[in-house]
Design a protein around this motif. Structure first.
Motif, PDB file in Angstrom:
ATOM      1  N   GLN A   1      70.922  97.209  14.508  1.00  0.00           N
ATOM      2  CA  GLN A   1      71.120  96.001  13.736  1.00  0.00           C
ATOM      3  C   GLN A   1      72.098  96.260  12.609  1.00  0.00           C
ATOM      4  O   GLN A   1      72.329  97.400  12.219  1.00  0.00           O
ATOM      5  CB  GLN A   1      69.787  95.519  13.158  1.00  0.00           C
ATOM      6  CG  GLN A   1      69.037  94.630  14.114  1.00  0.00           C
ATOM      7  CD  GLN A   1      69.831  93.395  14.463  1.00  0.00           C
ATOM      8  OE1 GLN A   1      70.282  92.661  13.607  1.00  0.00           O
ATOM      9  NE2 GLN A   1      70.041  93.181  15.760  1.00  0.00           N
ATOM     10  N   MET A   2      72.672  95.188  12.111  1.00  0.00           N
ATOM     11  CA  MET A   2      73.663  95.346  11.060  1.00  0.00           C
ATOM     12  C   MET A   2      73.301  94.471   9.868  1.00  0.00           C
ATOM     13  O   MET A   2      72.860  93.349  10.038  1.00  0.00           O
ATOM     14  CB  MET A   2      75.035  94.953  11.604  1.00  0.00           C
ATOM     15  CG  MET A   2      76.126  95.084  10.572  1.00  0.00           C
ATOM     16  SD  MET A   2      77.722  95.326  11.345  1.00  0.00           S
ATOM     17  CE  MET A   2      78.787  95.284   9.904  1.00  0.00           C
TER      18      MET A   2
ATOM     19  N   LYS B   1      71.053  92.413  25.325  1.00  0.00           N
ATOM     20  CA  LYS B   1      70.093  92.155  24.247  1.00  0.00           C
ATOM     21  C   LYS B   1      69.376  93.429  23.834  1.00  0.00           C
ATOM     22  O   LYS B   1      69.005  93.614  22.688  1.00  0.00           O
ATOM     23  CB  LYS B   1      69.076  91.105  24.702  1.00  0.00           C
ATOM     24  CG  LYS B   1      69.718  89.754  24.791  1.00  0.00           C
ATOM     25  CD  LYS B   1      68.713  88.657  24.929  1.00  0.00           C
ATOM     26  CE  LYS B   1      69.413  87.319  24.745  1.00  0.00           C
ATOM     27  NZ  LYS B   1      68.624  86.168  25.057  1.00  0.00           N
TER      28      LYS B   1
ATOM     29  N   ARG C   1      65.929  90.051   8.125  1.00  0.00           N
ATOM     30  CA  ARG C   1      66.473  89.656   9.430  1.00  0.00           C
ATOM     31  C   ARG C   1      66.835  90.890  10.262  1.00  0.00           C
ATOM     32  O   ARG C   1      66.614  90.927  11.468  1.00  0.00           O
ATOM     33  CB  ARG C   1      67.753  88.840   9.224  1.00  0.00           C
ATOM     34  CG  ARG C   1      67.564  87.367   9.384  1.00  0.00           C
ATOM     35  CD  ARG C   1      68.567  86.628   8.552  1.00  0.00           C
ATOM     36  NE  ARG C   1      69.939  86.697   9.002  1.00  0.00           N
ATOM     37  CZ  ARG C   1      70.508  85.760   9.760  1.00  0.00           C
ATOM     38  NH1 ARG C   1      69.819  84.747  10.208  1.00  0.00           N
ATOM     39  NH2 ARG C   1      71.765  85.844  10.091  1.00  0.00           N
TER      40      ARG C   1
ATOM     41  N   PHE D   1      70.951  95.301  20.935  1.00  0.00           N
ATOM     42  CA  PHE D   1      70.767  94.737  19.600  1.00  0.00           C
ATOM     43  C   PHE D   1      69.326  94.831  19.115  1.00  0.00           C
ATOM     44  O   PHE D   1      69.036  94.640  17.957  1.00  0.00           O
ATOM     45  CB  PHE D   1      71.269  93.298  19.568  1.00  0.00           C
ATOM     46  CG  PHE D   1      72.746  93.206  19.819  1.00  0.00           C
ATOM     47  CD1 PHE D   1      73.643  93.651  18.871  1.00  0.00           C
ATOM     48  CD2 PHE D   1      73.231  92.717  21.018  1.00  0.00           C
ATOM     49  CE1 PHE D   1      75.003  93.594  19.109  1.00  0.00           C
ATOM     50  CE2 PHE D   1      74.585  92.655  21.256  1.00  0.00           C
ATOM     51  CZ  PHE D   1      75.473  93.097  20.303  1.00  0.00           C
TER      52      PHE D   1
ATOM     53  N   ASP E   1      64.122  84.541  17.990  1.00  0.00           N
ATOM     54  CA  ASP E   1      64.480  83.428  18.867  1.00  0.00           C
ATOM     55  C   ASP E   1      65.526  83.868  19.880  1.00  0.00           C
ATOM     56  O   ASP E   1      65.409  83.605  21.070  1.00  0.00           O
ATOM     57  CB  ASP E   1      65.046  82.254  18.051  1.00  0.00           C
ATOM     58  CG  ASP E   1      63.975  81.592  17.196  1.00  0.00           C
ATOM     59  OD1 ASP E   1      62.785  81.799  17.493  1.00  0.00           O
ATOM     60  OD2 ASP E   1      64.332  80.873  16.252  1.00  0.00           O
ATOM     61  N   VAL E   2      66.540  84.538  19.373  1.00  0.00           N
ATOM     62  CA  VAL E   2      67.629  84.976  20.248  1.00  0.00           C
ATOM     63  C   VAL E   2      67.108  85.939  21.309  1.00  0.00           C
ATOM     64  O   VAL E   2      67.461  85.848  22.480  1.00  0.00           O
ATOM     65  CB  VAL E   2      68.745  85.656  19.415  1.00  0.00           C
ATOM     66  CG1 VAL E   2      69.741  86.343  20.324  1.00  0.00           C
ATOM     67  CG2 VAL E   2      69.457  84.625  18.558  1.00  0.00           C
ATOM     68  N   GLN E   3      66.240  86.849  20.872  1.00  0.00           N
ATOM     69  CA  GLN E   3      65.739  87.865  21.794  1.00  0.00           C
ATOM     70  C   GLN E   3      64.584  87.341  22.642  1.00  0.00           C
ATOM     71  O   GLN E   3      64.154  88.008  23.574  1.00  0.00           O
ATOM     72  CB  GLN E   3      65.265  89.093  21.007  1.00  0.00           C
ATOM     73  CG  GLN E   3      66.382  89.850  20.313  1.00  0.00           C
ATOM     74  CD  GLN E   3      67.099  90.795  21.245  1.00  0.00           C
ATOM     75  OE1 GLN E   3      66.625  91.076  22.340  1.00  0.00           O
ATOM     76  NE2 GLN E   3      68.254  91.282  20.853  1.00  0.00           N
TER      77      GLN E   3
ATOM     78  N   LEU F   1      63.441  92.927  14.109  1.00  0.00           N
ATOM     79  CA  LEU F   1      63.441  93.377  15.504  1.00  0.00           C
ATOM     80  C   LEU F   1      62.998  94.834  15.634  1.00  0.00           C
ATOM     81  O   LEU F   1      63.000  95.375  16.735  1.00  0.00           O
ATOM     82  CB  LEU F   1      64.842  93.236  16.106  1.00  0.00           C
ATOM     83  CG  LEU F   1      65.316  91.809  16.363  1.00  0.00           C
ATOM     84  CD1 LEU F   1      66.753  91.816  16.853  1.00  0.00           C
ATOM     85  CD2 LEU F   1      64.431  91.131  17.385  1.00  0.00           C
TER      86      LEU F   1
ATOM     87  N   LEU G   1      70.026  76.902   7.890  1.00  0.00           N
ATOM     88  CA  LEU G   1      68.728  77.460   8.307  1.00  0.00           C
ATOM     89  C   LEU G   1      67.933  77.820   7.056  1.00  0.00           C
ATOM     90  O   LEU G   1      68.466  78.441   6.138  1.00  0.00           O
ATOM     91  CB  LEU G   1      68.929  78.717   9.150  1.00  0.00           C
ATOM     92  CG  LEU G   1      69.684  78.550  10.475  1.00  0.00           C
ATOM     93  CD1 LEU G   1      69.727  79.880  11.211  1.00  0.00           C
ATOM     94  CD2 LEU G   1      69.057  77.489  11.344  1.00  0.00           C
TER      95      LEU G   1
ATOM     96  N   SER H   1      76.373  85.591   5.404  1.00  0.00           N
ATOM     97  CA  SER H   1      75.823  85.917   6.719  1.00  0.00           C
ATOM     98  C   SER H   1      74.566  85.108   7.019  1.00  0.00           C
ATOM     99  O   SER H   1      73.920  85.312   8.034  1.00  0.00           O
ATOM    100  CB  SER H   1      75.579  87.423   6.856  1.00  0.00           C
ATOM    101  OG  SER H   1      74.568  87.835   6.004  1.00  0.00           O
ATOM    102  N   LEU H   2      74.216  84.193   6.104  1.00  0.00           N
ATOM    103  CA  LEU H   2      73.129  83.256   6.400  1.00  0.00           C
ATOM    104  C   LEU H   2      73.738  81.882   6.618  1.00  0.00           C
ATOM    105  O   LEU H   2      74.566  81.437   5.828  1.00  0.00           O
ATOM    106  CB  LEU H   2      72.161  83.176   5.221  1.00  0.00           C
ATOM    107  CG  LEU H   2      71.274  84.381   4.959  1.00  0.00           C
ATOM    108  CD1 LEU H   2      70.422  84.128   3.730  1.00  0.00           C
ATOM    109  CD2 LEU H   2      70.394  84.662   6.155  1.00  0.00           C
ATOM    110  N   SER H   3      73.299  81.222   7.680  1.00  0.00           N
ATOM    111  CA  SER H   3      73.778  79.869   7.907  1.00  0.00           C
ATOM    112  C   SER H   3      73.178  78.953   6.841  1.00  0.00           C
ATOM    113  O   SER H   3      71.986  79.005   6.588  1.00  0.00           O
ATOM    114  CB  SER H   3      73.366  79.389   9.288  1.00  0.00           C
ATOM    115  OG  SER H   3      73.484  77.988   9.347  1.00  0.00           O
TER     116      SER H   3
ATOM    117  N   GLU I   1      65.433  83.910  13.492  1.00  0.00           N
ATOM    118  CA  GLU I   1      66.545  83.800  14.434  1.00  0.00           C
ATOM    119  C   GLU I   1      66.666  84.985  15.400  1.00  0.00           C
ATOM    120  O   GLU I   1      66.799  84.778  16.606  1.00  0.00           O
ATOM    121  CB  GLU I   1      67.869  83.576  13.698  1.00  0.00           C
ATOM    122  CG  GLU I   1      68.996  83.296  14.672  1.00  0.00           C
ATOM    123  CD  GLU I   1      70.315  82.954  14.006  1.00  0.00           C
ATOM    124  OE1 GLU I   1      70.504  83.296  12.839  1.00  0.00           O
ATOM    125  OE2 GLU I   1      71.147  82.348  14.683  1.00  0.00           O
ATOM    126  N   PRO I   2      66.601  86.224  14.903  1.00  0.00           N
ATOM    127  CA  PRO I   2      66.689  87.346  15.848  1.00  0.00           C
ATOM    128  C   PRO I   2      65.603  87.284  16.919  1.00  0.00           C
ATOM    129  O   PRO I   2      65.867  87.592  18.085  1.00  0.00           O
ATOM    130  CB  PRO I   2      66.498  88.573  14.957  1.00  0.00           C
ATOM    131  CG  PRO I   2      66.861  88.128  13.591  1.00  0.00           C
ATOM    132  CD  PRO I   2      66.529  86.685  13.510  1.00  0.00           C
TER     133      PRO I   2
END
Lengths: 552, 276
Positions: free
Chosen positions: A385-386, A378, A459, A381, A410-412, A463, A399, A394-396, A407-408
């Motif tokens: 970032q990309m 983690k 997004r 990332f 949340d993931v982190q 981070l 969401l 690239s967006l769901s 989301e980033p």
């Protein structure tokens, strides 16, 4: 000729120069560059021994050796004898430096009064005034009758009249128009032969044209010292780079960028750390020392100058027998934009995906901040970032804006729920999107192309990464929106020292936004270098073809 | 879940489906209160509806109303049980095969192919007629024979989802496999899971009723299919009006509610369809 060691100057409580070490040889011109208030003029005055005249509470420490003699140990009488005869100065502010009660000729010959006969002095003064291009019919004029350029020439003539060994030039050209500036620079170069000259200026162009070496002064320290051409083309200290980036230059193609913050007094540690985007803990505590790094370059930085953020070495990706990426070597520095250009299918996106770990390389290695990247945790990332090509995909679709940008986090697992929400709002504002409830609850299909692109950028930024790999991030946008987004990314680069690998096939865009360009073709980097060089005089036939296509 | 329910009630198909299904669910729950003992035999056989027997009695004097209402339980249990089981097995097999790939995928997919080649109904009839399974065994049997179609579709969808840019994007935020499955693959499979569930549920209701109708059922289970099976023997009497038609109508209505629910849920889970 002139050697300064550990020179410290304080005005009352505040220390303005904090241990300067310099050496100027005969026949050499050394520039001191830096912003106003960094101690340049103080340095010049202290060499002249004129600090007390300027400020009663000035105190000076250290050695100033002139031809082996420490002039700091001389008394006022001895000092007066060498001043002007062995060491002279062209003062800043030509407007006020001349005595309004004397004619030009009288002032120029004045220093010679005790050396030779009046006749000889006048002859010499006339000759010198002629050499500096002062109109001969004006030598009887008083300062208020002269133009600024004439005053400047008179001052220069004054400084050289006694044929001194060392001349200090304090902003000799700052009040001149471009053409007279060119004349004066040429003149100074001629007069400088056989002498040691110290040029104090904030004008990088003058430094570039006049000096052999340049020292960058900031907060009382020399942060970088190098041969002038090298310093300007490849600055190694982040301050030097910031200085160059904020200086308008005819050749450079990237937009002007400044540095974050402003000149401020720092009690302890590196003077530049409040404005530095790569500062670490040591920078707050310890003063950096000026160390040699080869090629006659010196740098004072705990991190060894601008750090290479990303290094790619011999990276190869084969799909069966096809080599999509073929032994690619790339280095991306902190706070720098590297544009990767080339036609579609050149392997640009594959390279990006390899760096992100979305594809496994066949060969080669990737280094982040000097450390080899193996298994990407983690942590990786958080720094890298990309921004994907085709933002909408690239967006769901499931969401909404809040969830997508969160989301980033949340993931982190960063922050509590409320804090995450605040960060989302802050980053949305940063990319100039609304952050009200209505917008937060929108779904991607309800957003315009520009909005989707900004959400995707938000997004990637939420981070706080050090490196962004942007794959055609603006290809789907109108030029006006593209311009705004590029400006935004540039600003973030200035504020946070963001490094960017910018993948594009748009040569004109690359030219405008990048520091360096790498040209990719069939999986290989065919040419790489500073944008203004590569895109004005390319050497590889493929780059030439790309440029031709772009300009037509 | 609350969100889904409130969304459901905004949609007219959703409202109807939810209403009908809730009605059946309610009936299933309160059936002991509004009915007598469905197994109780009496001497009054083949009676037409009366104040005592709302829908009359059958050939052994059991109250048809009580049996009809108790039958709701059977149908719903089979529907939900098989729906959950087949979807679960299908999802586990399909998603894992899609994500892991390789030999694992190969082996599982060959098993699926083999199962697809077996005529499930025939096998079911054969097994059921030998075993005379209880309701729970029947649910298990139907599920085991019917998960493969769903698994196939879910594998295909997973493979397509895996390549979506937003999955790559989530990976680029540092997301691991568990997160991707829960947050992106599963919601991406949502419509398919729902339709698989609804399809299986509907199929299971048919299947159970069908088996009971042809007489292969545990005689202690009260079932609409069994009711119709018995009612048909008395086709020459007018009893079909209250013995054959009510279970048939109830069966149709329950199946219709599943269809409506599925349609509506799909639109909720796929926000892009909402404004369409």
């Amino acid at each position: 000729m002139l050697e300064i060691s550990n020179l410290r100057v304080r005005y009352g409580e505040s220390e303005v120069l904090k241990g300067i070490n310099l050496k100027v040889d005969r026949g050499e011109i050394l520039s001191i560059v830096g912003e106003s208030g960094t101690g340049k003029t103080t340095l010049g005055l202290s060499i002249m021994g004129l600090l007390r005249e300027r400020s009663a509470n000035a105190s000076v420490e250290g050695k100033i050796l002139l031809g082996g003699v420490n002039i700091r140990e001389l008394d006022e009488r001895e000092l007066r004898r060498i001043r002007w005869r062995r060491i002279s100065m062209v003062f800043q502010n030509a407007e006020d430096a001349l005595n309004p009660l004397y004619t030009v000729l009288d002032q120029v010959k004045e220093p010679l009064a005790k050396v030779c006969s009046d006749e000889a002095a006048e002859k010499k003064a006339r000759h010198l005034l002629e050499t500096v291009g002062f109109p001969p019919n004006r030598i009887g004029a008083y300062p208020h009758q002269l133009s600024l350029g004439e005053k400047q020439r008179a001052l220069i003539a004054m400084a050289f009249i006694c044929d001194p060994d060392v001349v200090i030039l304090d902003e000799p050209t700052s009040s001149l128009d471009l053409i007279s500036r060119g004349d004066i620079i040429r003149l100074l170069r001629e007069l400088g032969e056989n002498r040691a000259m110290l040029l104090i200026t904030h004008d990088l162009a003058t430094a570039a044209r006049l000096s052999d070496r340049t020292a960058v002064l900031y907060g009382g320290y020399i942060l970088e010292l190098a041969p002038t051409q090298l310093l300007l083309s490849e600055p190694r200290h982040p301050y030097t780079r910031g200085l160059i980036r904020s200086y308008p230059d005819m050749r450079r193609t990237k937009d002007l960028q400044g540095m974050k913050g402003r000149v401020e007094f720092v009690e302890k540690g590196c003077p530049f750390y409040p404005r530095c985007t790569q500062a670490i803990e040591t920078c707050l505590i310890k003063e950096p020392e000026l160390n040699e790094i080869g090629d006659g370059r010196w740098i004072a930085c705990h991190r060894g100058g601008i750090i290479p953020l990303l290094e790619v070495r011999g990276l190869t990706k084969s799909f069966d027998t096809f080599r999509a990426v073929d032994s690619v070597d790339l280095t991306l520095f902190e706070g720098e934009t590297l544009a990767l250009i080339g036609e579609s299918g050149a392997g640009k996106t594959t390279l990006a995906r390899l760096i992100m770990g979305l594809l496994e390389p066949t060969e080669g290695e990737i280094l982040l901040e000097g450390k080899r990247v193996g298994e990407r945790g983690k942590e990786f990332f958080r720094k890298v970032q990309m921004i994907f090509q085709n933002p909408r995909e690239s967006l769901s679709p499931r969401l909404n804006v809040l969830e997508a940008v969160r989301e980033p986090l949340d993931v982190q697992g960063i922050g509590a729920k409320e804090e995450r929400r605040e960060r989302v709002k802050a980053v949305l504002e940063e990319v100039e999107l609304p952050s009200d409830e209505r917008f937060l609850s929108r779904y991607p299909h309800e957003l315009s192309g520009g909005e989707v692109q900004r959400v995707v950028i938000a997004r990637a930024l939420v981070l706080n990464p050090k490196l962004i790999i942007a794959d055609e991030p603006t290809s789907s946008l109108d030029p006006s929106v593209q311009a705004k987004i590029m400006k935004l990314l540039n600003d973030i680069q200035e504020r946070r020292g963001l490094g960017m690998l910018f993948i594009t096939h748009d040569v004109a865009l690359a030219r405008k936004i990048s520091d360096r360009v790498a040209v990719m073709r069939s999986g290989r980097i065919v040419e790489e270098g500073r944008s203004e060089l590569i895109l004005s005089s390319p050497s590889h036939p493929y780059t030439k073809a790309l440029l031709r296509a772009a300009t037509n | 879940m609350g969100e889904v329910l409130s969304e459901l009630s905004k949609d007219s198909f959703g409202r109807i489906g939810l209403g009908v299904f809730s009605l059946f669910l309610l009936l299933a729950l309160v059936s002991p209160l509004i009915t007598g003992d469905p197994m109780l035999h009496s001497t009054s056989v083949l009676n037409p509806p009366s104040s005592e027997h709302m829908l009359g009695t059958n050939d052994v004097g059991q109250d048809i109303w009580s049996r009809l209402i108790r039958g709701v339980r059977t149908s719903i249990l089979v529907a939900v049980g098989v729906g959950i089981l087949t979807t679960l097995i299908g999802a586990i097999v399909g998603v894992s095969a899609g994500l892991i790939g390789g030999i694992y995928d190969e082996v599982l997919m060959r098993i699926v192919d083999a199962l697809l080649a077996i005529p499930a109904i025939v096998v079911l009839i054969l097994i059921a007629s030998f075993l005379r399974p209880t309701l729970w065994t029947l649910i298990l049997l139907i599920s085991i024979l019917h998960w493969q179609g769903g698994a196939r579709i879910m594998r295909a969808q997973t493979l397509s989802l895996k390549e979506r840019a937003y999955i790559s994007a989530a990976r680029a935020f540092g997301a691991g496999g568990g997160y991707l499955i829960l947050k992106h693959v599963m919601p991406g499979l949502g419509p398919i899971l729902i339709s698989s569930f609804i399809y299986s549920a509907r199929m299971a209701v048919f299947m159970e009723a069908g088996l009971a109708f042809i007489g292969i059922a545990d005689p202690t289970t009260v079932s609409w299919g069994a009711m119709m099976h018995h009612a048909l023997k008395f086709y020459y009497l007018p009893v079909w009006k209250w013995w054959l038609l009510p279970p048939g109508a109830a069966l149709s209505l329950l199946i219709l509610s599943f269809t409506f629910l599925g349609y509506s849920l799909e639109r909720i889970i796929e926000p892009r369809l909402r404004n369409a």
